[in-house]
Design an enzyme around this catalytic site. Structure first.
Site, PDB file in Angstrom:
ATOM      1  N   LYS A 113       0.822  -1.213   0.000  1.00 28.32           N
ATOM      2  CA  LYS A 113       0.000   0.000   0.000  1.00 28.32           C
ATOM      3  C   LYS A 113       0.863   1.274   0.000  1.00 28.32           C
ATOM      4  O   LYS A 113       0.436   2.312  -0.496  1.00 28.32           O
ATOM      5  CB  LYS A 113      -0.927   0.023   1.223  1.00 28.32           C
ATOM      6  CG  LYS A 113      -1.877  -1.161   1.363  1.00 28.32           C
ATOM      7  CD  LYS A 113      -3.015  -1.111   0.356  1.00 28.32           C
ATOM      8  CE  LYS A 113      -4.087  -2.147   0.627  1.00 28.32           C
ATOM      9  NZ  LYS A 113      -3.665  -3.540   0.317  1.00 28.32           N
TER      10      LYS A 113
HETATM   11  C1  LIG Z   1      -4.154  -4.613  -0.412  1.00 28.09           C
HETATM   12  C2  LIG Z   1      -3.326  -5.839  -0.498  1.00 28.09           C
HETATM   13  C3  LIG Z   1      -3.529  -6.799  -1.511  1.00 28.09           C
HETATM   14  C4  LIG Z   1      -4.626  -6.685  -2.558  1.00 28.09           C
HETATM   15  O1  LIG Z   1      -4.389  -5.677  -3.500  1.00 28.09           O
HETATM   16  P1  LIG Z   1      -5.586  -5.147  -4.431  1.00 28.09           P
HETATM   17  O2  LIG Z   1      -5.014  -3.996  -5.158  1.00 28.09           O
HETATM   18  O3  LIG Z   1      -6.681  -4.726  -3.480  1.00 28.09           O
HETATM   19  O4  LIG Z   1      -6.009  -6.250  -5.309  1.00 28.09           O
HETATM   20  C5  LIG Z   1      -2.698  -7.911  -1.537  1.00 28.09           C
HETATM   21  N1  LIG Z   1      -1.746  -8.098  -0.597  1.00 28.09           N
HETATM   22  C6  LIG Z   1      -1.528  -7.203   0.398  1.00 28.09           C
HETATM   23  C7  LIG Z   1      -0.492  -7.484   1.417  1.00 28.09           C
HETATM   24  C8  LIG Z   1      -2.308  -6.049   0.493  1.00 28.09           C
HETATM   25  O5  LIG Z   1      -2.097  -5.178   1.490  1.00 28.09           O
END
Ligand SMILES: *Cc1c(COP(=O)(O)O)cnc(C)c1O
Length: 499
Positions: A113
């Site tokens: 993120k």
């Molecule tokens: C948010 C997240 C995801 C999923 O990503 P998207 O863009 O929502 O598909 C996968 N792995 C981790 C560790 C995340 O924090």
């Protein structure tokens, strides 16, 4: 000039800054670009030597064409600097000749993120300055863990913004909770809510749609905004690292410019994989997008059948960021596959709301089949993958990344397609220390998250990020707790006195 339209009404046309400032279209649709800048062969060649920041400017400038190049460069420099513990920002590690792991977790909170949330605050304040009226932007977040911390780190002490994060009191891991309650910064507030993630989320939604509150705060000089993954300002920064990873492999002689790759993504809200798809629209050579799900496999079923159905059980898994039933950004893919026919998209989503499912037509299904493969990985397979990859490759995957790795193996076995693959790795394994420790044969029972971090470190040797070590001694700043119904009061208090 690139404009953005709503996936449910293509007669609306907004600038990038408007779309970022507003977040979501009023008709419930998501903003999508009305075209893509496609790099020529010559332009692609020029990308080869670029570092992460330079690559980011080149990829982002076509999307942000109501920003000056200086604005984009300054935002990128502020976002992707010393907050990352890798000089490459997002390094690519090769496990063998055709399996390359793109590590997206070297930012300040060690989850992917950060890749977007380090940049979003800068795009948001620039957008507010262009389109707003000088009001302070208040970011409200309900979080099940990773997003809250990454948003706090991104927005902390950014002038013209404040950020408030609500987390479910019993719904986040030890490490995640400590990461949030020890947060630094003069413009931040963190509070726990009695209840689960849905209670916190509903509370935030109620605040967003409270017209009276909005007016009161507007008079005091505040405007609400959100940092969740439907905002364009979170989506477009994610396109950059697919280019960067591809060109890292070209520089290292592992790919020749123009060679196709498969891209494998552990998917929740479909933002990360959609960014890779947008990369392809800009000229990134991709053969297949491999969409990996955990036991919550609504997307696997969708890519198999063309039917998106919510009629299913929701599971809590060891890859919680993928525990999701409604993958919001899928709407953007469908909009593109339907050539921007927003009436068609609107019909699908009205159907989903009314009956809990929709079915795409033959034409769309055929396009999907050509580009996407969906697969899933259950809990046992996740554990087994973490253990086996560590034993065979001496590389430790977190549970989310293990899901992606397993689905890649499944795809290869099923299709025989040996195209080189870039696997998005979305979290540092220490963030999920208890699950990873258990997968490697250790025992997490009765231990705190930080104790598991130490035990895992003894086992895998990977340096523990300083930000996680520091949690042991960081003072807790936020202990406030409220009922979901009291969240509005908490907001008013944070913003200075009762209305
Ligand atoms: C948010 C997240 C995801 C999923 O990503 P998207 O863009 O929502 O598909 C996968 N792995 C981790 C560790 C995340 O924090």
């Amino acid at each position: 000039m690139m404009k953005y339209f709503s996936s449910r009404d293509n007669t609306l046309r907004l600038s990038a800054s408007r779309a970022i400032y507003q977040g979501l279209s009023e008709d419930g649709g998501l903003f999508v670009p009305d075209g893509f800048h496609r790099f020529s062969r010559e332009e692609l060649e020029q990308l080869i030597p670029l570092n992460y920041q330079q690559m980011a400017v080149r990829v982002l400038e076509s999307y942000l064409d109501d920003f000056t190049k200086e604005e984009v460069s300054a935002a990128v420099a502020a976002a992707y600097g010393t907050g990352f513990d890798s000089p490459q920002t997002a390094p690519t590690v090769s496990l063998d000749e055709t399996t390359h792991i793109l590590e997206l977790w070297h930012g300040p909170t060690h989850a992917f993120k950060d890749m977007a949330l380090q940049l979003l605050p800068h795009l948001m304040t620039l957008s507010a300055a262009k389109t707003g009226d000088g009001r302070e932007v208040v970011i409200l977040v309900a979080t099940s863990g990773d997003t809250g911390k990454a948003a706090l780190e991104g927005f902390k002490d950014v002038p013209g913004t404040r950020i408030m994060v609500f987390y479910p009191r019993d719904g986040v891991s030890d490490v995640q909770k400590l990461q949030m309650t020890t947060q630094q910064g003069g413009n931040v507030w963190v509070e726990s809510v009695h209840g689960n993630f849905d209670d916190a989320q509903s509370g935030v939604k109620a605040i967003f749609t409270d017209g009276e509150l909005k007016r009161t705060l507007s008079e005091k000089g505040f405007v609400f905004s959100s940092a969740n993954s439907i905002n364009l300002g979170r989506l477009i920064p994610q396109i950059v690292y697919y280019f960067y990873s591809y060109f890292t492999l070209v520089r290292e002689g592992k790919l020749a410019l123009g060679d196709k790759v498969n891209i494998v993504v552990p998917t929740g809200n479909f933002g990360n994989i959609l960014a890779a798809y947008y990369g392809m629209k800009m000229g990134l050579p991709v053969r297949k997008f491999i969409c990996a799900s955990n036991k919550n496999k609504v997307l696997t079923d969708f890519f198999l059948t063309g039917c998106y159905s919510l009629d299913r059980t929701f599971y809590t898994t060891m890859s919680p960021s993928m525990d999701i039933l409604i993958s919001s950004n899928l709407e953007r893919l469908l909009c593109d596959l339907c050539a921007g026919d927003s009436d068609k998209v609107k019909k699908l989503y009205t159907e989903l709301k009314q009956s809990g499912s929709f079915q795409v037509d033959e034409e769309t299904k055929t396009k999907m089949d050509g580009l996407f493969y969906g697969g899933f990985c259950d809990e046992e397979q996740t554990t087994e993958t973490i253990r086996r990859v560590f034993e065979e490759k001496n590389y430790c995957l977190d549970p989310h990344s293990a899901v992606a790795y397993h689905v890649l193996e499944q795809y290869r076995a099923q299709t025989g397609d040996g195209t080189p693959a870039i696997v998005a790795s979305t979290a540092n394994p220490y963030k999920f220390s208890d699950s990873v420790l258990t997968a490697l044969g250790g025992s997490a029972q009765g231990k705190t998250g930080l104790q598991c971090v130490e035990l895992l470190h003894e086992r895998i040797g990977l340096p523990v990020p300083e930000a996680i070590t520091r949690l042991k001694t960081s003072p807790v700043r936020f202990t406030a707790s409220c009922e979901a119904a009291e969240m509005k009061d908490a907001v008013l208090q944070f913003l200075g006195g009762k209305a």
